[in-house]
Design an enzyme around this catalytic site. Structure first.
Site, PDB file in Angstrom:
ATOM      1  CG  ASP A   9      -2.061  -0.918   1.180  1.00 37.49           C
ATOM      2  OD1 ASP A   9      -2.106  -1.740   0.252  1.00 37.49           O
ATOM      3  OD2 ASP A   9      -2.919  -0.857   2.078  1.00 37.49           O
ATOM      4  CG  HIS A  62      -4.592   2.554  -0.502  1.00 36.13           C
ATOM      5  ND1 HIS A  62      -5.624   1.982   0.215  1.00 36.13           N
ATOM      6  CD2 HIS A  62      -3.625   2.859   0.414  1.00 36.13           C
ATOM      7  CE1 HIS A  62      -5.292   1.943   1.499  1.00 36.13           C
ATOM      8  NE2 HIS A  62      -4.092   2.475   1.648  1.00 36.13           N
ATOM      9  CG  HIS A  66      -3.493   7.032   2.328  1.00 39.12           C
ATOM     10  ND1 HIS A  66      -2.974   7.238   3.577  1.00 39.12           N
ATOM     11  CD2 HIS A  66      -3.749   5.713   2.260  1.00 39.12           C
ATOM     12  CE1 HIS A  66      -2.915   6.098   4.240  1.00 39.12           C
ATOM     13  NE2 HIS A  66      -3.392   5.146   3.464  1.00 39.12           N
ATOM     14  CG  HIS A 164       2.455   0.326   4.309  1.00 39.42           C
ATOM     15  ND1 HIS A 164       2.182  -0.623   5.268  1.00 39.42           N
ATOM     16  CD2 HIS A 164       1.298   1.015   4.103  1.00 39.42           C
ATOM     17  CE1 HIS A 164       0.904  -0.498   5.648  1.00 39.42           C
ATOM     18  NE2 HIS A 164       0.353   0.480   4.954  1.00 39.42           N
TER      19      HIS A 164
END
Length: 221
Positions: A9, A62, A66, A164
């Site tokens: 991510d 995503h 964010h 990540h």
């Protein structure tokens, strides 16, 4: 023996993602990269997402910025602003299933993830919503996450691991993690455990109320 799907991510990041891709290629592992839409506006980051796609990895959405979990956003246009713009940024790199992963501000699986208008948007635009069941908190403990990740894998039949590809130093330990899970008998998958995909191609297939806030009901008009 256990099953394992690895996802990344918050990238892509020029100083990190290339090495992650090298490691996955060396081991023949296919993953999914859930990217932040605004990062793809930078040519170098877009090229990294394209490389991942070309090497057989899936590219997921995503959100665009964010910043605030969707279940906590009062903006009635949050779905288009965050999901729609990110999907446009992903463009031709998108998987046919239109993978979307919400975020919960630290891996939380609760009502921070979605709100009713976001669910409606996902259904209308035929997205698939991908959650997770393994959060080793690599962003919070860049040097110590591997042991925790291995414990998570060994505690359930099929782990959907969230890592990540960010410049935290955590991915310096990716090879060690993969060495250990391979030694422990991991079977790698690219697809997701069914119980982590409550919305698939615009159809609700599992209960989603635990992930949907009522923030819109509390907005005064």
């Amino acid at each position: 023996m256990f099953d394992l799907t690895v996802t990344f991510d918050n990238g892509p990041e020029p100083g990190v993602t290339p090495r992650v891709l090298d490691i996955l290629r060396e081991r023949g592992i296919k993953a999914t990269f859930f990217v932040i839409g605004e990062k793809l506006c930078h040519p170098e980051r877009h090229r990294l997402a394209a490389r991942a796609h070309d090497e057989g990895h899936w590219i997921g959405n995503h959100t665009f910025t964010h910043t605030v979990p969707l279940g906590q956003q009062r903006d009635p246009n949050a779905a288009q602003s965050e999901i729609g713009r990110a999907q446009d940024a992903v463009g031709d790199l998108a998987h046919a299933e239109r993978w979307f992963r919400p975020f919960g501000g630290g891996g939380n699986l609760d009502q921070r993830l979605l709100k009713p208008s976001v669910v409606d948007y996902l259904i209308r635009n035929k997205h698939s919503c991908v959650l997770w069941n393994a959060i080793p908190r690599d962003w919070d403990d860049p040097d110590g996450w591997v042991d925790r990740a291995l414990e998570l894998c060994s505690s359930q039949p099929w782990s959907l691991m969230v890592l990540h590809d960010l410049p935290s130093g955590a991915m310096d330990h990716l090879e060690r993690f993969l060495d250990r899970v391979e030694k422990a008998g991991a079977r790698f998958h690219q697809d997701f455990p069914p119980d982590c995909v409550p919305i698939r191609s615009g159809e609700i297939v599992l209960p989603i109320q635990p992930y949907v806030s009522n923030i819109e009901e509390s907005v005064t008009t």
